[in-house]
Design a protein around this motif. Structure first.
Motif, mmCIF file in Angstrom:
data_model
loop_
_atom_site.group_PDB
_atom_site.id
_atom_site.type_symbol
_atom_site.label_atom_id
_atom_site.label_comp_id
_atom_site.label_asym_id
_atom_site.label_seq_id
_atom_site.Cartn_x
_atom_site.Cartn_y
_atom_site.Cartn_z
ATOM 1 N N GLY A 153 3.019 16.832 3.440
ATOM 2 C CA GLY A 153 3.591 16.589 4.891
ATOM 3 C C GLY A 153 2.795 15.105 5.160
ATOM 4 O O GLY A 153 3.222 14.678 6.397
ATOM 5 N N ASP A 154 1.628 14.858 4.712
ATOM 6 C CA ASP A 154 0.768 13.865 5.067
ATOM 7 C C ASP A 154 1.541 12.403 5.045
ATOM 8 O O ASP A 154 2.251 12.314 4.041
ATOM 9 C CB ASP A 154 -0.568 13.719 4.439
ATOM 10 N N MET A 155 1.732 11.400 5.703
ATOM 11 C CA MET A 155 2.365 10.158 5.711
ATOM 12 C C MET A 155 0.945 9.265 5.281
ATOM 13 O O MET A 155 0.020 9.034 6.197
ATOM 14 C CB MET A 155 3.173 9.625 6.826
ATOM 15 N N VAL A 156 1.287 8.334 4.367
ATOM 16 C CA VAL A 156 0.233 7.225 3.868
ATOM 17 C C VAL A 156 0.880 6.077 4.187
ATOM 18 O O VAL A 156 2.152 5.639 3.676
ATOM 19 C CB VAL A 156 -0.321 7.519 2.628
ATOM 20 N N GLN A 157 0.466 5.001 4.916
ATOM 21 C CA GLN A 157 0.813 3.709 4.932
ATOM 22 C C GLN A 157 -0.077 2.609 4.395
ATOM 23 O O GLN A 157 -1.309 2.780 4.699
ATOM 24 C CB GLN A 157 1.199 3.214 6.553
ATOM 25 N N GLU A 158 0.522 2.009 3.459
ATOM 26 C CA GLU A 158 -0.697 0.815 2.637
ATOM 27 C C GLU A 158 -0.176 -0.491 3.254
ATOM 28 O O GLU A 158 0.865 -0.781 3.341
ATOM 29 C CB GLU A 158 -0.675 1.159 1.308
ATOM 30 N N TYR A 159 -1.184 -1.379 3.753
ATOM 31 C CA TYR A 159 -1.091 -2.690 4.335
ATOM 32 C C TYR A 159 -1.424 -3.407 3.303
ATOM 33 O O TYR A 159 -2.716 -3.526 2.931
ATOM 34 C CB TYR A 159 -1.639 -2.690 5.627
ATOM 35 N N ARG A 160 -0.368 -4.401 2.649
ATOM 36 C CA ARG A 160 -0.831 -5.371 1.604
ATOM 37 C C ARG A 160 -0.868 -6.702 1.952
ATOM 38 O O ARG A 160 0.264 -7.010 2.733
ATOM 39 C CB ARG A 160 -0.226 -4.931 0.222
ATOM 40 N N VAL A 161 -1.611 -7.589 2.011
ATOM 41 C CA VAL A 161 -1.466 -9.048 2.178
ATOM 42 C C VAL A 161 -1.532 -9.550 0.914
ATOM 43 O O VAL A 161 -2.758 -9.772 0.117
ATOM 44 C CB VAL A 161 -2.458 -9.543 3.119
ATOM 45 N N SER A 162 -0.724 -10.483 0.492
ATOM 46 C CA SER A 162 -0.545 -11.290 -0.550
ATOM 47 C C SER A 162 -0.846 -10.089 -1.945
ATOM 48 O O SER A 162 -1.775 -10.759 -2.730
ATOM 49 C CB SER A 162 -1.513 -12.440 -0.545
ATOM 50 N N GLY A 163 -0.391 -9.281 -1.906
ATOM 51 C CA GLY A 163 -0.587 -8.180 -2.943
ATOM 52 C C GLY A 163 -1.796 -7.392 -2.850
ATOM 53 O O GLY A 163 -2.079 -6.530 -3.658
ATOM 54 N N GLN A 164 -2.805 -7.612 -2.204
ATOM 55 C CA GLN A 164 -4.200 -7.101 -2.137
ATOM 56 C C GLN A 164 -3.982 -6.265 -0.801
ATOM 57 O O GLN A 164 -3.761 -6.191 0.326
ATOM 58 C CB GLN A 164 -5.104 -8.160 -1.703
ATOM 59 N N LEU A 165 -4.735 -4.849 -0.969
ATOM 60 C CA LEU A 165 -4.619 -3.870 -0.303
ATOM 61 C C LEU A 165 -5.760 -4.098 0.828
ATOM 62 O O LEU A 165 -6.969 -4.160 0.347
ATOM 63 C CB LEU A 165 -4.753 -2.313 -0.859
#
Length: 94
Positions: free
Chosen positions: A41-53
């Motif tokens: 049930g945990d939500m994970v949001q990944e923020y990538r700039v130009s494909g880089q985490l």
């Protein structure tokens, strides 16, 4: 009269402390955000700039969200001396 003055001072003090508190320590403007929900049930949001985490926000099903950052832009989450990523919680907000 004193109550009115105290109320206005408290209002001004509250406004003065709210600026810039929500800005992350890394630049994630224009980032692509990928969201996924884990089996627990945990939500994970990944923020990538130009494909880089650059930043990860984890919102547990129970509890406060926490953040992992890549401050130096090397593509890996920042570690301390024991190779453990520091976790950041937002402790206070208006």
């Amino acid at each position: 009269m004193k109550t009115l003055m105290l109320a206005s001072l408290l209002l001004l003090a509250g406004c003065a402390t709210t600026g810039g508190a929500d800005a992350p320590p890394v630049d994630v403007r224009g980032a692509e955000v990928a969201e996924r929900t884990m089996d627990n049930g945990d939500m994970v949001q990944e923020y990538r700039v130009s494909g880089q985490l650059r930043m990860v926000k984890v919102t547990p099903s129970r509890g406060a969200p926490y953040y992992l950052y890549d401050r130096n832009g090397d593509g890996r989450m920042d570690n301390d001396k024991d190779s453990v990523s520091p976790v950041y919680w937002k402790l206070y907000s208006w």
